[in-house]
Design a protein around this motif. Structure first.
Motif, short mmCIF file in Angstrom:
data_model
loop_
_atom_site.label_atom_id
_atom_site.label_comp_id
_atom_site.label_asym_id
_atom_site.label_seq_id
_atom_site.Cartn_x
_atom_site.Cartn_y
_atom_site.Cartn_z
N ARG A 162 1.27 7.87 0.44
CA ARG A 162 0.07 7.21 -0.10
C ARG A 162 0.37 5.72 -0.27
NH1 ARG A 162 -2.29 11.73 -4.43
NH2 ARG A 162 -3.07 13.15 -2.81
N THR A 163 0.04 4.97 0.77
CA THR A 163 0.48 3.59 0.90
C THR A 163 -0.51 2.61 0.30
OG1 THR A 163 1.67 4.19 2.92
CG2 THR A 163 1.20 1.85 2.60
N GLY A 164 0.03 1.63 -0.44
CA GLY A 164 -0.77 0.51 -0.93
C GLY A 164 -0.73 -0.63 0.05
N VAL A 165 -1.00 -1.85 -0.41
CA VAL A 165 -0.97 -3.03 0.46
C VAL A 165 0.49 -3.40 0.72
CG1 VAL A 165 -1.61 -5.46 0.68
CG2 VAL A 165 -3.15 -3.86 -0.48
N VAL A 166 0.89 -3.34 1.98
CA VAL A 166 2.27 -3.69 2.35
C VAL A 166 2.32 -5.19 2.60
CG1 VAL A 166 4.16 -3.31 3.95
CG2 VAL A 166 2.64 -1.41 3.34
N LEU A 167 3.14 -5.89 1.83
CA LEU A 167 3.24 -7.34 1.94
C LEU A 167 4.32 -7.72 2.94
CD1 LEU A 167 2.96 -8.45 -1.80
CD2 LEU A 167 1.14 -8.27 -0.08
N TRP A 198 0.58 -2.86 -4.47
CA TRP A 198 1.22 -3.45 -3.30
C TRP A 198 2.67 -2.99 -3.23
CZ3 TRP A 198 5.55 -6.13 -4.59
CH2 TRP A 198 5.69 -6.43 -5.96
N ILE A 199 3.32 -3.31 -2.10
CA ILE A 199 4.75 -3.04 -1.96
C ILE A 199 5.33 -4.01 -0.93
CG2 ILE A 199 4.38 -1.23 -0.21
CD1 ILE A 199 6.81 0.25 -1.45
N HIS A 200 6.49 -4.56 -1.21
CA HIS A 200 7.21 -5.40 -0.26
C HIS A 200 7.69 -4.50 0.88
CE1 HIS A 200 10.36 -7.95 1.45
NE2 HIS A 200 9.99 -8.95 0.67
N TYR A 201 7.62 -4.99 2.12
CA TYR A 201 7.94 -4.13 3.25
C TYR A 201 9.38 -3.60 3.18
CZ TYR A 201 10.69 -7.71 5.69
OH TYR A 201 11.65 -8.63 6.04
N GLN A 202 10.30 -4.37 2.60
CA GLN A 202 11.68 -3.88 2.51
C GLN A 202 11.78 -2.67 1.59
OE1 GLN A 202 14.41 -7.04 1.54
NE2 GLN A 202 13.82 -8.27 3.30
N ASP A 203 11.01 -2.66 0.52
CA ASP A 203 10.99 -1.49 -0.36
C ASP A 203 10.30 -0.31 0.34
OD1 ASP A 203 12.40 -2.38 -2.61
OD2 ASP A 203 10.64 -3.42 -3.39
N MET A 223 3.37 4.99 -2.38
CA MET A 223 4.22 3.97 -1.76
C MET A 223 3.77 2.60 -2.25
SD MET A 223 6.15 5.94 0.16
CE MET A 223 6.88 4.95 1.46
N VAL A 224 4.07 2.33 -3.52
CA VAL A 224 3.67 1.07 -4.16
C VAL A 224 4.80 0.63 -5.08
CG1 VAL A 224 1.19 1.57 -4.09
CG2 VAL A 224 2.55 2.27 -6.08
N ALA A 225 4.84 -0.67 -5.38
CA ALA A 225 5.75 -1.20 -6.37
C ALA A 225 5.24 -0.87 -7.77
CB ALA A 225 5.89 -2.71 -6.20
N PRO A 226 6.10 -0.91 -8.78
CA PRO A 226 5.63 -0.60 -10.14
C PRO A 226 4.78 -1.70 -10.77
CG PRO A 226 7.98 -1.10 -10.14
CD PRO A 226 7.57 -1.02 -8.71
N GLY A 227 4.75 -2.90 -10.16
CA GLY A 227 4.05 -4.03 -10.77
C GLY A 227 2.69 -4.31 -10.18
N ALA A 228 1.76 -3.36 -10.28
CA ALA A 228 0.39 -3.61 -9.81
C ALA A 228 -0.20 -4.80 -10.55
CB ALA A 228 -0.47 -2.38 -10.01
N VAL A 229 -1.09 -5.53 -9.87
CA VAL A 229 -1.72 -6.72 -10.47
C VAL A 229 -3.21 -6.69 -10.18
CG1 VAL A 229 0.31 -8.23 -10.37
CG2 VAL A 229 -1.20 -8.06 -8.37
N THR A 230 -3.96 -7.45 -10.97
CA THR A 230 -5.37 -7.61 -10.65
C THR A 230 -5.51 -8.59 -9.50
OG1 THR A 230 -5.72 -9.45 -12.18
CG2 THR A 230 -6.04 -7.20 -13.05
N ASN A 231 -6.67 -8.59 -8.88
CA ASN A 231 -6.93 -9.55 -7.81
C ASN A 231 -6.78 -10.99 -8.31
OD1 ASN A 231 -9.54 -11.26 -6.59
ND2 ASN A 231 -8.24 -10.30 -5.05
N GLN A 270 -7.20 0.21 -7.33
CA GLN A 270 -6.46 1.27 -8.01
C GLN A 270 -5.22 0.66 -8.66
OE1 GLN A 270 -6.68 1.46 -4.46
NE2 GLN A 270 -8.68 2.49 -4.45
N ARG A 271 -4.95 1.06 -9.88
CA ARG A 271 -3.74 0.65 -10.61
C ARG A 271 -2.74 1.80 -10.53
NH1 ARG A 271 -3.83 -1.47 -16.90
NH2 ARG A 271 -1.79 -2.55 -16.88
#
Length: 303
Positions: A162-167, A198-203, A223-231, A270-271
């Motif tokens: 379940r992938t978020g925005v891959v940076l 989101w998630i950094h591609y290396q993670d 598949m997301v980092a723990p630090g979700a942020v608002t827009n 989504q948070r």
């Protein structure tokens, strides 16, 4: 491991191929343009131009399914929705059938999905136990995941990505944002309160390696980092890294007028928490957005 991958020539797939090759795995990539596989995915990667080549006597230890037409693009007409479904669900069903017919079945099947499965959940903190939403994007993911989960009936461990925005600065959403932000034309969308996971591609590629190896993990994984942020928070973080102002606002109504139903991908959010990854002991290199953006924007474009 001997691994079959779909979607290997895409942005995430290329990053993943490079990582898996460094680890010494053998890779076969399914592609409609097999001549491009070695150039895009790495020397030594075997190209497969059709699933017909996945014969019952062919042995793969793992299958990674990342294929799917980009969900952001042309408006979601009935025809486009049908293509989005076919590129995900039909291919997944075909893959599962090939695995079912194999004399030696893969031990694990990692199959793509998205955090859009939850729908627009406001400011709620959500993990993998959250029920699915009811919009088109959510139901697309539900059916995609169901197709993949059918492989479990054959004793294959199934993991849903379940992938978020891959940076990544080599492509994807961040690349599209960089030019306007560098010109001082960046800004929030609507009120900016919608959450972005989101998630950094290396993670991302590091987490894939864990999921391939850890036999305790099956089912959905965020598949997301723990630090979700608002827009709004993401907008300010990116502007700060680029030393540019970000004062503009794109009205939600304008996006809905231009994009129709698809606008919900930008106006909703989504948070999401990576609960299962963290319980498995995965250590994120980039848990916070400031560190992730700093690392990406200080590196070479293909780093």
């Amino acid at each position: 491991m001997n691994i079959l991958m779909t979607g290997g020539t895409g942005l995430i797939g290329r990053r993943l191929c490079a990582d898996l090759l460094r680890q010494g795995h053998q890779l076969t990539v399914l592609s409609r343009q097999p001549a491009t596989v070695a150039r895009l995915c790495g020397q030594g990667v075997t190209a497969m131009d059709s699933l017909d080549a996945y014969t019952p006597d062919r042995v793969f230890d793992a299958v990674i399914n990342l294929a799917g037409e980009p969900i952001i693009g042309a408006r979601w007409t009935a025809a486009r929705k049908a293509r989005l479904r076919e590129s995900r669900i039909f291919l997944t069903e075909c893959l599962v059938q090939k695995m079912r017919e194999a004399r030696v079945k893969p031990a694990v099947f990692l199959s793509g999905s998205a955090i859009g499965v939850y729908g627009d959940t406001g400011a709620d903190r959500i993990d993998e136990t959250r029920a699915a939403g009811g919009d088109f994007g959510a139901q697309l993911c539900v059916d995609w995941e169901a197709a993949a989960l059918s492989a479990a009936r054959d004793g294959i461990r199934v993991v849903l990505l379940r992938t978020g925005v891959v940076l990544d600065t080599a492509g994807g959403a961040l690349t599209k944002m960089l030019l306007p932000f560098r010109l001082g034309l960046g800004g929030k969308i609507g009120d900016g309160q919608q959450w972005m996971s989101w998630i950094h591609y290396q993670d991302y590629v590091g987490l894939i390696s864990l999921l391939l190896q850890d036999q305790r993990i099956s089912g959905s994984v965020n598949m997301v980092a723990p630090g979700a942020v608002t827009n709004a928070e993401f907008t300010q973080a990116l502007a700060a890294q680029l030393h540019r102002p970000a004062l503009l606002t794109t009205p939600a109504w304008a996006l809905k007028l231009a994009m129709g139903e698809m606008a919900m991908l930008l106006t909703g959010g989504q948070r999401v928490l990576p609960a299962r990854a963290q319980r498995a002991g995965f250590q994120f290199k980039y848990p916070k957005i400031d560190g992730a953006l700093a690392a990406l924007l200080s590196a070479a474009p293909d780093a």
